[in-house]
Design an enzyme around this catalytic site. Structure first.
Site: not given
Length: 829
Positions: A405-406, A722, A765
């Site tokens: 991300k960075t 879930s 998942k």
């Protein structure tokens, strides 16, 4: 009641000089019964003349009667000066018989009189209380000795009094002369005690001492204490005056220096600094309000001396104003092909993110290229709407750690030709970190936003706000609320920092925020951002990232040449599969770095020139495996099912273990489960019990058995709906003694009627299931559209079963087999 006027006592000291007996005239005889005049806050000594003010009605009557009679009264100090009319028990028993010499009536009805102390007396018996105090008194003469010690004490007392008079400019010289001419030690003690400042208790104590020698000793102690206080005060006054004189002297010298420089045609440093600020203000192209404020502060600065504290405050403020990039901007690179090339060079995958950046640049390019032909249409639109359409992008990258991300923000800056600046918001709790401190505080500074813009030097950088989900909030304010203005294209055009207090345009800044979780970000702040999710990488993607990005970087950082170390794809898959368990590639790079360092040692020692690491060699460099595919082992007994979970660091698998034992305690849940997860377990148990008859489970099975569900790892908190299908499958496996398939994982929420409801985090998942070696995943039917986010390579190697009801899950997950006998069920699990 009478009270001493302290100021009058020092002014009229001439009236306080000892009054010796006149030649040929006998001393007044002291009657055995006297009217007693209590004194407030003062003690009258024998052989001294003291002015007194009398204001109480009974005291005025006492004075009138004394003047009409023998003019002799008793002066006794009151133990509690704040009481207007003290009773006999509130008056000291030792006092002075005094003669009233002069009397003056003031217009307000009070009386001012001059009394002459005659002799010490003490009260033998109180004889009356009305109209004023009367008592039978007896003489209490002082014990006088004529010794060398007394002479020495007198000289010391006179020396101390002389030093005291030098330190008190207001003390007239007549007092010192009168004291020096006194030969009687008793008279000297009383005269000096009357002149100096002394507490009531100490003055009364001095009066009550019988021996004149002891009186002299006590007076020396009192004088010594007063001398120390006055000398210290003189030193403090001298130091303060010296500091003031130093400042004044420096001021005059500076003024003279300025005059000399003006005569020589030279300019002083302050004038040069003011001219420099004026030049910077003109060149900075500030908005009108900022320019007006800067010039106003500059005019104030020109009128202040450079040594003034306010001078430094204004100078720092002007330095911030003139150093901000009000009009300095980077030229955007709007080449879409170049941007795509840069993004591909820096990051593998992340196609959605790359497409969004390319779309942004394409829109900017088209708007710029067609501006000439659209000028007329744009001029008709409000300027604010044009600005928002052009600069209103605020991206928020949400994903687990280590997915890039960075570094993606740096690539965006490189692709657009802008400068890059990053600020971490993790742990920030003070609103002033965003908006700055007001200038009234000592050491005030602008907030992080303005500081970063000044540091980068342009008003349109790519500004990354890292870890925006980890902002705190306490008594100092809420930084996330302060960010609402920063990240709002409709408001940040006039962002007003508390320190600057003038608007600064942030609309040209391309803000990008990052977060691991979306839930902690407040709703209003989340609404201002375009959310782009970054899921974890597949095993194949990690191998490609390691091959194209991580290995070359680690070779450079560890001083290796490209040909000195090579890792095969099997070795990289082994590292990814058995030495890391993460969504990103941060730990993969660490393990590769470990291999590089160990190879560097071999090459440095001269043992080898080139090393090739295969799958079998990984253990030699990294040690035993850290992670194993334990799904098959965990599901070898009935009552264990494999579920899929979402975490802030990506997806993961979890095991639900169900066990039954004889008893009647009921239903037990362990594993740090949240309330929602506990409710899912209750719903699962209810549904399984409703199916017991259909599965030929004995009717009294649940009445005679305790059911226990545990979700490892027990130290990790877990919550969410879930895991409902996983818990139901584990319970069904327990009561039917049918094993759960070891290569299958499942996720979904259940209802009491057996429906399977959709959940979130499908991509994470599924990637977790693939990392764990599962071959099939059971998903809710309404989540089938979410498979489009799953990489194609994963969809090709895994099977997906969609369930509408929990019976569909049982059919797919439970192995075929006969039911076990009752005795087998009693201790299963």
């Amino acid at each position: 009641m009478s009270e001493q006027d302290q100021t009058k006592t020092q002014i009229e000291v001439r009236d306080q000089q000892p009054v010796p007996e006149e030649e040929g005239k006998a001393a007044p005889q002291i009657p055995s019964e006297l009217a007693i005049l209590p004194l407030r806050g003062t003690v009258v000594y024998p052989l001294t003349a003291v002015p007194l003010n009398v204001g109480q009605q009974r005291s005025i009557r006492l004075v009138d009667d004394a003047v009409a009679g023998g003019r002799i009264i008793g002066l006794f100090a009151s133990r509690e000066p704040e009481i207007d009319e003290p009773t006999p028990d509130q008056v000291y028993t030792c006092g002075t018989a005094a003669a009233v010499h002069r009397l003056f009536r003031a217009p307000d009805g009070s009386i001012r009189l001059l009394v002459q102390g005659l002799e010490r007396i003490r009260i033998a018996e109180w004889t009356g209380n009305e109209p004023y105090l009367t008592a039978r008194v007896e003489p209490f003469p002082d014990l006088t000795e004529e010794t060398l010690e007394v002479e020495a004490l007198m000289r010391n007392v006179l020396d101390q009094f002389r030093r005291l008079a030098e330190l008190v400019p207001s003390m007239p010289g007549e007092l010192l002369t009168a004291a020096l001419n006194v030969d009687d030690p008793r008279q000297l003690v009383y005269a000096i005690a009357t002149y100096i400042r002394i507490d009531l208790d100490e003055a009364q104590e001095l009066l009550e001492i019988e021996s004149v020698t002891e009186k002299l000793r006590r007076l020396m102690v009192i004088l010594g204490k007063e001398l120390e206080v006055l000398e210290l005060g003189r030193k403090i006054q001298t130091d303060a005056q010296g500091e003031m004189e130093k400042v004044q002297r420096e001021y005059f010298l500076r003024e003279q220096l300025k005059a000399i420089r003006r005569e020589l045609g030279e300019e002083d440093e302050q004038s040069v600094e003011i001219k420099e600020f004026r030049r910077k203000i003109e060149e900075s192209a500030m908005p009108e309000e900022a320019d007006r404020e800067a010039r106003r502060e500059l005019d104030r600065l020109a009128k202040l001396p450079s040594a003034s504290a306010e001078y430094g405050v204004i100078r720092t403020y002007l330095d911030w104003l003139t150093s901000l990039p009000w009009s300095a901007a980077s030229q955007d690179v709007l080449d879409v092909g170049h941007a795509r090339q840069v993004l591909d060079e820096d990051h593998y995958g992340l196609e959605d993110i790359k497409d969004r950046i390319v779309e942004y640049l394409a829109v900017r390019k088209l708007r710029q290229d067609r501006k000439a032909e659209q000028d007329g249409a744009i001029d008709e639109l409000p300027k604010d709407s044009i600005r928002r359409e052009r600069e209103g992008v605020i991206l928020c990258f949400v994903g687990p750690p280590g997915v890039g991300k960075t570094s993606l923000g740096q690539s965006i800056a490189r692709a657009t030709g802008r400068k890059f600046v990053r600020q971490s918001l993790g742990g920030v709790r003070d609103e002033a970190e965003i908006r700055g401190h007001r200038r009234t505080y000592i050491g005030a500074l602008p907030g992080r936003i303005i500081q970063a813009v000044r540091r980068v030097g342009t008003n349109n950088p790519v500004f990354m706000l890292d870890e925006v989900d980890k902002l705190g909030m306490d008594y100092r304010g809420d930084p996330s609320s302060a960010l609402l203005e920063v990240l709002d294209p409709e408001q940040n055009r006039e962002f007003r920092d508390h320190y600057l207090d003038v608007p600064f345009d942030l609309s040209q800044v391309m803000f990008i925020t990052t977060a691991n979780m979306l839930e902690p970000i407040p709703g209003p702040l989340r609404d201002r951002m375009e959310i782009l999710r970054l899921a974890g990488y597949t095993e194949m993607e990690k191998v490609r990232i390691a091959r194209g990005y991580l290995i070359p970087r680690q070779l450079r950082e560890n001083g290796l040449r490209p040909g000195e170390l090579s890792l095969t794809d099997d070795a990289l898959r082994t590292i990814v599969r058995h030495y890391t368990m993460e969504a990103g590639v941060r730990n993969v790079e660490r393990e590769i770095g470990t291999v590089c360092r160990k190879v560097a040692v071999q090459i440095a020692e001269g043992n080898t020139d080139q090393v090739t690491v295969d799958a079998e060699d990984v253990v030699k460099y990294l040690g035993p495996r850290k992670y194993y595919e334990e799904v098959a082992e965990r599901t070898q007994v009935a009552g264990v099912a494999t579920g899929l979970a979402w975490t802030p660091t990506g997806g993961s698998i979890l095991f639900v273990e169900a066990a039954g034992m004889p008893g009647s305690s009921g239903f037990t849940l362990t594993g740090q489960l949240g309330d929602v997860m506990k409710e899912s377990a209750q719903a699962a148990l209810t549904y399984v019990r409703s199916k017991a008859t259909e599965w030929n489970v004995p009717e009294d099975y649940f009445a005679k058995h305790d059911i226990h569900i545990h979700v490892p790892s027990g130290a990790t908190p877990k919550d969410g709906p879930s895991a409902g299908v996983t818990m139901a499958t584990a319970l069904a496996s327990l009561v039917t003694q049918r094993l759960v398939r070891p290569d299958i994982g499942m996720t979904g929420e259940i209802t009491l009627r057996g429906q399977v409801l959709p959940i979130g985090g499908i991509k994470e998942k599924v990637l977790a299931a693939h990392r764990a070696g599962l071959k099939e995943v059971i998903l809710p039917r309404r989540n089938d559209k979410d498979l489009e986010e799953v990489p194609e390579e994963i969809r090709q190697v895994m099977k997906f079963t969609f369930a509408e009801r929990i019976d569909d899950v049982f059919a797919a997950a439970l192995c075929d087999g006969k039911e076990a006998p009752d005795e087998a069920r009693d201790g299963s699990g």
